[in-house]
Scaffold this motif. Structure first.
Motif, PDB file in Angstrom:
ATOM      1  N   ARG A 212       0.841  -1.193   0.000  1.00  0.00           N
ATOM      2  CA  ARG A 212       0.000   0.000   0.000  1.00  0.00           C
ATOM      3  C   ARG A 212       0.878   1.246   0.000  1.00  0.00           C
ATOM      4  O   ARG A 212       1.907   1.296   0.681  1.00  0.00           O
ATOM      5  N   ALA A 213       0.453   2.242  -0.744  1.00  0.00           N
ATOM      6  CA  ALA A 213       1.111   3.548  -0.768  1.00  0.00           C
ATOM      7  C   ALA A 213       0.026   4.598  -0.574  1.00  0.00           C
ATOM      8  O   ALA A 213      -0.911   4.680  -1.371  1.00  0.00           O
ATOM      9  N   ARG A 214       0.125   5.390   0.498  1.00  0.00           N
ATOM     10  CA  ARG A 214      -0.963   6.321   0.809  1.00  0.00           C
ATOM     11  C   ARG A 214      -0.482   7.493   1.658  1.00  0.00           C
ATOM     12  O   ARG A 214       0.534   7.419   2.329  1.00  0.00           O
ATOM     13  N   PHE A 215      -1.277   8.566   1.596  1.00  0.00           N
ATOM     14  CA  PHE A 215      -1.054   9.701   2.471  1.00  0.00           C
ATOM     15  C   PHE A 215      -1.648   9.410   3.841  1.00  0.00           C
ATOM     16  O   PHE A 215      -2.711   8.789   3.957  1.00  0.00           O
ATOM     17  N   VAL A 216      -0.957   9.867   4.886  1.00  0.00           N
ATOM     18  CA  VAL A 216      -1.418   9.704   6.263  1.00  0.00           C
ATOM     19  C   VAL A 216      -1.133  10.987   7.025  1.00  0.00           C
ATOM     20  O   VAL A 216      -0.394  11.857   6.546  1.00  0.00           O
ATOM     21  N   LEU A 217      -1.726  11.101   8.216  1.00  0.00           N
ATOM     22  CA  LEU A 217      -1.431  12.222   9.104  1.00  0.00           C
ATOM     23  C   LEU A 217      -0.751  11.690  10.363  1.00  0.00           C
ATOM     24  O   LEU A 217      -1.174  10.681  10.932  1.00  0.00           O
ATOM     25  N   ASP A 218       0.291  12.386  10.778  1.00  0.00           N
ATOM     26  CA  ASP A 218       1.016  12.008  11.986  1.00  0.00           C
ATOM     27  C   ASP A 218       0.298  12.623  13.180  1.00  0.00           C
ATOM     28  O   ASP A 218       0.528  13.770  13.550  1.00  0.00           O
ATOM     29  N   GLN A 219      -0.578  11.838  13.821  1.00  0.00           N
ATOM     30  CA  GLN A 219      -1.487  12.374  14.840  1.00  0.00           C
ATOM     31  C   GLN A 219      -1.292  11.809  16.233  1.00  0.00           C
ATOM     32  O   GLN A 219      -1.985  12.216  17.165  1.00  0.00           O
ATOM     33  N   ASP A 220      -0.353  10.862  16.411  1.00  0.00           N
ATOM     34  CA  ASP A 220      -0.330  10.169  17.689  1.00  0.00           C
ATOM     35  C   ASP A 220       1.097   9.807  18.074  1.00  0.00           C
ATOM     36  O   ASP A 220       2.049  10.007  17.299  1.00  0.00           O
ATOM     37  N   THR A 221       1.241   9.269  19.271  1.00  0.00           N
ATOM     38  CA  THR A 221       2.529   8.813  19.766  1.00  0.00           C
ATOM     39  C   THR A 221       2.293   7.626  20.674  1.00  0.00           C
ATOM     40  O   THR A 221       1.151   7.222  20.907  1.00  0.00           O
ATOM     41  N   GLY A 222       3.352   7.032  21.195  1.00  0.00           N
ATOM     42  CA  GLY A 222       3.208   5.884  22.079  1.00  0.00           C
ATOM     43  C   GLY A 222       4.525   5.529  22.722  1.00  0.00           C
ATOM     44  O   GLY A 222       5.598   5.789  22.159  1.00  0.00           O
ATOM     45  N   GLY A 223       4.456   4.922  23.907  1.00  0.00           N
ATOM     46  CA  GLY A 223       5.669   4.610  24.646  1.00  0.00           C
ATOM     47  C   GLY A 223       6.578   3.620  23.946  1.00  0.00           C
ATOM     48  O   GLY A 223       7.790   3.604  24.177  1.00  0.00           O
ATOM     49  N   ALA A 224       6.008   2.767  23.068  1.00  0.00           N
ATOM     50  CA  ALA A 224       6.816   1.772  22.368  1.00  0.00           C
ATOM     51  C   ALA A 224       7.397   2.304  21.075  1.00  0.00           C
ATOM     52  O   ALA A 224       8.215   1.631  20.444  1.00  0.00           O
ATOM     53  N   ILE A 225       6.996   3.507  20.673  1.00  0.00           N
ATOM     54  CA  ILE A 225       7.408   4.062  19.389  1.00  0.00           C
ATOM     55  C   ILE A 225       8.521   5.072  19.647  1.00  0.00           C
ATOM     56  O   ILE A 225       8.281   6.245  19.965  1.00  0.00           O
ATOM     57  N   VAL A 226       9.759   4.602  19.523  1.00  0.00           N
ATOM     58  CA  VAL A 226      10.920   5.401  19.906  1.00  0.00           C
ATOM     59  C   VAL A 226      11.893   5.509  18.741  1.00  0.00           C
ATOM     60  O   VAL A 226      12.249   4.502  18.117  1.00  0.00           O
ATOM     61  N   GLY A 227      12.315   6.733  18.441  1.00  0.00           N
ATOM     62  CA  GLY A 227      13.319   6.962  17.420  1.00  0.00           C
ATOM     63  C   GLY A 227      12.743   7.142  16.032  1.00  0.00           C
ATOM     64  O   GLY A 227      11.546   6.939  15.793  1.00  0.00           O
TER      65      GLY A 227
END
Length: 260
Positions: A212-227
């Protein structure tokens, strides 16, 4: 166009590939009061919350927050843990009422991946490390569950809400079109473009994968998502989303379009 500058994120290896995982808004059975089945509370933040605060072992294992009236609902232990990993979800009470829960705060401790710990100890292979496999392992080895859960000192507190899940910027997230990243590396609310294999799900079962190739919005974060080498894609709130998020683990490409 000439109005934007395109940047490609580099992965943890310094190259262009980043690791994509998936998250969703689960719906678990639970209760307002403790029962034999629903033995673990989902809590609101305590009034004296500081960082770093009590660890998961101190909270769930040693009961250091018990008796303070912080309990929102009660779930099975592993469901309560996975709700924290997802950051939002719903709880179906015995009378059919749905309680919507949203991330409110954390204890400030570093997140440790349950799947990675099981792989490190040889309990699962890297290819097997998915939520369904983790559930199956602890169903077969219930005596090992708490010790592995307590390795993750991070703990999430929740609040009850009336509407759909929202990201860290306060806007509602959209299935397949919202991503979570480390906000120390990426701008909240930015327009991005992703290219990655995503699971194809029918009737709650993964039946294949599709590029899949698509546009997205960076709207969130999370403790496991680092770097810069990590992205979490929001999958939605239905059984298909549950199945997709449980197995989503693929390398792909992440681009940002920033206004000049």
């Amino acid at each position: 166009t000439s109005e934007f500058t395109c940047y490609r994120s580099v992965g943890s290896d310094g190259e262009g590939a980043v690791l994509f995982t998936g998250y969703h808004s689960p719906c678990y059975d639970g209760a307002r009061e403790r029962t034999e089945r629903f033995d673990t509370p989902v809590r609101r933040p305590p009034p004296d919350l500081t960082r770093p605060f009590l660890t998961r072992r101190e909270i769930d294992g040693e009961g250091k927050l018990d008796g303070q009236g912080l309990e929102l609902v009660w779930l099975a232990r592993l469901d309560a843990y996975l709700l924290e990993v997802q950051g939002s979800g719903s709880v179906r009470l015995p009378d059919g009422t749905l309680v919507r829960l949203q991330y409110a705060a954390s204890n400030g401790h570093r997140y440790t991946s349950l799947g990675k710990e099981l792989v490190k100890d040889g309990k699962l292979t890297p290819e097997e490390a998915s939520i369904p496999a983790i559930r199956a392992y602890f169903a077969a080895h219930p005596d090992e569950r708490d010790e592995y859960l307590f390795r993750n000192a991070s703990y999430v507190f929740f609040q009850e809400v009336d509407d759909a899940p929202r990201g860290c910027a306060g806007a509602a997230v959209t299935a397949g079109r919202s991503i979570a990243t480390d906000k120390r590396c990426f701008p909240a609310g930015a327009l991005a473009f992703v290219v990655v294999d995503m699971p194809v799900v029918k009737d709650g079962q993964v039946v294949g994968w599709q590029r899949r190739a698509r546009f997205v919005l960076d709207q969130d974060t999370g403790g496991a998502i680092v770097g810069p080498g990590r992205v979490d894609l929001y999958m939605g709130a239905d059984p298909d989303a549950d199945a997709a998020a449980g197995v989503m683990k693929r390398e792909g490409a992440l681009y940002y379009l920033l206004a000049r």
